[in-house]
Design a protein around this motif. Sequence first.
Motif, PDB file in Angstrom:
ATOM      1  N   UNK A   1      35.150  57.454  63.683  1.00 45.91           N
ATOM      2  CA  UNK A   1      33.729  57.798  63.683  1.00 45.91           C
ATOM      3  C   UNK A   1      32.957  56.873  64.617  1.00 45.91           C
ATOM      4  N   UNK A   2      33.317  55.596  64.641  1.00 43.08           N
ATOM      5  CA  UNK A   2      32.662  54.652  65.550  1.00 43.08           C
ATOM      6  C   UNK A   2      32.938  55.025  66.998  1.00 43.08           C
ATOM      7  N   UNK A   3      34.188  55.375  67.289  1.00 43.42           N
ATOM      8  CA  UNK A   3      34.549  55.785  68.652  1.00 43.42           C
ATOM      9  C   UNK A   3      33.754  57.025  69.051  1.00 43.42           C
ATOM     10  N   UNK A   4      33.649  57.985  68.145  1.00 45.53           N
ATOM     11  CA  UNK A   4      32.880  59.204  68.385  1.00 45.53           C
ATOM     12  C   UNK A   4      31.427  58.861  68.728  1.00 45.53           C
ATOM     13  N   UNK A   5      30.851  57.956  67.970  1.00 48.05           N
ATOM     14  CA  UNK A   5      29.468  57.557  68.190  1.00 48.05           C
ATOM     15  C   UNK A   5      29.286  56.885  69.548  1.00 48.05           C
ATOM     16  N   UNK A   6      30.205  55.985  69.875  1.00 50.79           N
ATOM     17  CA  UNK A   6      30.117  55.272  71.158  1.00 50.79           C
ATOM     18  C   UNK A   6      30.258  56.228  72.336  1.00 50.79           C
ATOM     19  N   UNK A   7      31.262  57.105  72.248  1.00 46.53           N
ATOM     20  CA  UNK A   7      31.474  58.078  73.328  1.00 46.53           C
ATOM     21  C   UNK A   7      30.264  58.996  73.440  1.00 46.53           C
TER      22      UNK A   7
ATOM     23  N   UNK B   1      27.370  57.258  75.304  1.00 44.94           N
ATOM     24  CA  UNK B   1      27.606  57.171  76.754  1.00 44.94           C
ATOM     25  C   UNK B   1      27.435  58.542  77.414  1.00 44.94           C
ATOM     26  N   UNK B   2      27.973  59.586  76.766  1.00 46.51           N
ATOM     27  CA  UNK B   2      27.833  60.938  77.336  1.00 46.51           C
ATOM     28  C   UNK B   2      26.368  61.368  77.363  1.00 46.51           C
ATOM     29  N   UNK B   3      25.619  60.975  76.373  1.00 44.45           N
ATOM     30  CA  UNK B   3      24.194  61.298  76.339  1.00 44.45           C
ATOM     31  C   UNK B   3      23.463  60.618  77.493  1.00 44.45           C
ATOM     32  N   UNK B   4      23.767  59.337  77.706  1.00 45.45           N
ATOM     33  CA  UNK B   4      23.078  58.574  78.742  1.00 45.45           C
ATOM     34  C   UNK B   4      23.497  59.020  80.143  1.00 45.45           C
ATOM     35  N   UNK B   5      24.784  59.164  80.353  1.00 41.35           N
ATOM     36  CA  UNK B   5      25.278  59.437  81.716  1.00 41.35           C
ATOM     37  C   UNK B   5      25.272  60.898  82.118  1.00 41.35           C
ATOM     38  N   UNK B   6      25.511  61.780  81.136  1.00 47.73           N
ATOM     39  CA  UNK B   6      25.689  63.189  81.485  1.00 47.73           C
ATOM     40  C   UNK B   6      24.730  64.125  80.752  1.00 47.73           C
TER      41      UNK B   6
END
Length: 172
Positions: free
Chosen positions: A77-83, A86-91
Amino acid sequence: MPKTKKDVAKLATEARENELLGMASQAKYEQRYTGLISYMRTLRRIRAKDPKPSEDDVCLYLDHLRKERSFAPKTLWSAYSMIGKILQVRHSVDIKLWKRIVDQLKKYEREGGAVKKAGTFPQKVIQEKFAIPADPTDHEWVRNLCVGKHGLLKQAVSHTVVSYVSTVSTTH
């Protein structure tokens, strides 16, 4: 000073990342995102210089972390949140809309997790490494052992020490 539109866009993206992720945690987020991109490369799923992972890519990566690297559901769940961040910010991608990933994570929770616990020292090692007092029920000794100068044993040994003291006190 930025010279081109590309330079301005790059500076704006960096500022947005720093604001949204925070400087302290940004390295962890980057590490998780880099892991996803590396995994996509091993599967030959990279489509561009600046890859934009799809729902399938994230699902495969989380499955890899679960099965190959034995990540517990909470860590996934933490990995999901982190990814996702990043996807929200970059893409400008909102992975909360990708329902398959959430379903997959919930499935892992139902299956249970391989929760990793800190190892403990056997009683023999404790006896060899630390001077056992004449009165093994001495609570001050147990406290000092667990949080004193050997504080590194605080979590790993405290249960074992208490169990050992209980065992010794019943046999004496």
